[in-house]
Design a protein around this motif. Structure first.
Motif, PDB file in Angstrom:
ATOM      1  N   ASP A 129       0.801  -1.220   0.000  1.00 25.40           N
ATOM      2  CA  ASP A 129       0.000   0.000   0.000  1.00 25.40           C
ATOM      3  C   ASP A 129       0.841   1.281   0.000  1.00 25.40           C
ATOM      4  O   ASP A 129       0.283   2.374  -0.159  1.00 25.40           O
ATOM      5  N   PRO A 132       0.795   3.404  -3.638  1.00 26.43           N
ATOM      6  CA  PRO A 132      -0.448   4.145  -3.856  1.00 26.43           C
ATOM      7  C   PRO A 132      -0.633   5.290  -2.842  1.00 26.43           C
ATOM      8  O   PRO A 132      -1.177   6.338  -3.173  1.00 26.43           O
ATOM      9  N   THR A 133      -0.181   5.076  -1.622  1.00 25.94           N
ATOM     10  CA  THR A 133      -0.283   6.110  -0.595  1.00 25.94           C
ATOM     11  C   THR A 133       0.547   7.326  -0.973  1.00 25.94           C
ATOM     12  O   THR A 133       0.074   8.468  -0.899  1.00 25.94           O
ATOM     13  N   GLU A 136      -0.947   9.386  -3.825  1.00 29.64           N
ATOM     14  CA  GLU A 136      -2.029  10.278  -3.388  1.00 29.64           C
ATOM     15  C   GLU A 136      -1.495  11.449  -2.565  1.00 29.64           C
ATOM     16  O   GLU A 136      -1.860  12.600  -2.795  1.00 29.64           O
ATOM     17  N   SER A 150      -4.342   3.211  -1.271  1.00 26.21           N
ATOM     18  CA  SER A 150      -3.771   4.328  -0.535  1.00 26.21           C
ATOM     19  C   SER A 150      -4.159   4.275   0.939  1.00 26.21           C
ATOM     20  O   SER A 150      -5.323   4.081   1.290  1.00 26.21           O
TER      21      SER A 150
END
Length: 166
Positions: A129, A132-133, A136, A150
């Protein structure tokens, strides 16, 4: 920093494997028994503590340098580590078991102006994760071809509901 005479050994109960299935019992003890038989358990724990202290000091140097720099207010810091390590618990000296000590990993995400001071999240997440975190949090275009999701909502509110398994 960790004198041998002050090293405290983990609790190692005589009945510690009674709740473990046969395959887990077969995996237990091999390396750890050799360490104990040769009287090296305290030395091994001391070395483990020294490695943890050294890593902590290195992180401290980096964070101190960041704090003194012009980037301190616009730099996202993500700190994660390898999964845990048994140092005698459950007759293990390894990190290839499914107990809490071996399956968890440290994860710290600090975003200036977003993270709550002292915020702790107890939701299970995965390292998959992280990308994606960061996408963002950095305001980059979202991608739908990634396996993770995220964690930005948890960074903003560590106590929020999180229905996803790790």
């Amino acid at each position: 920093m960790h004198p041998l005479k002050k090293v405290q050994l983990p609790v190692c109960r005589e009945d510690d494997l009674e709740d473990v299935p046969p395959m887990g019992r077969a995996m237990a003890g091999k390396t750890f028994n050799i360490i104990r038989e040769h009287g090296q358990w305290k030395n091994v724990v001391q070395g483990y503590l020294a490695a943890c202290s050294f890593a902590d000091a290195c992180v401290g140097h980096v964070l101190d340098a960041l704090e003194r720099s012009r980037y301190r207010d616009n730099t996202i810091v993500v700190l994660w580590g390898d999964h845990g390590y048994h140092i005698g618990e459950k007759d293990h000296f390894s990190k290839s078991a499914l107990w809490k000590e071996a399956s968890r990993t440290p994860l710290i995400i600090h975003v200036p102006g977003v993270s709550r001071k002292g915020g702790r999240c107890k939701r299970p997440v995965g390292l998959v994760d992280l990308y994606p975190t960061l996408i963002e949090l950095c305001g980059l275009p979202a991608r739908d071809d990634l396996d993770g999701r995220s964690l930005a909502p948890l960074v903003r509110d560590p106590g929020r509901e999180w229905p996803y398994p790790a």
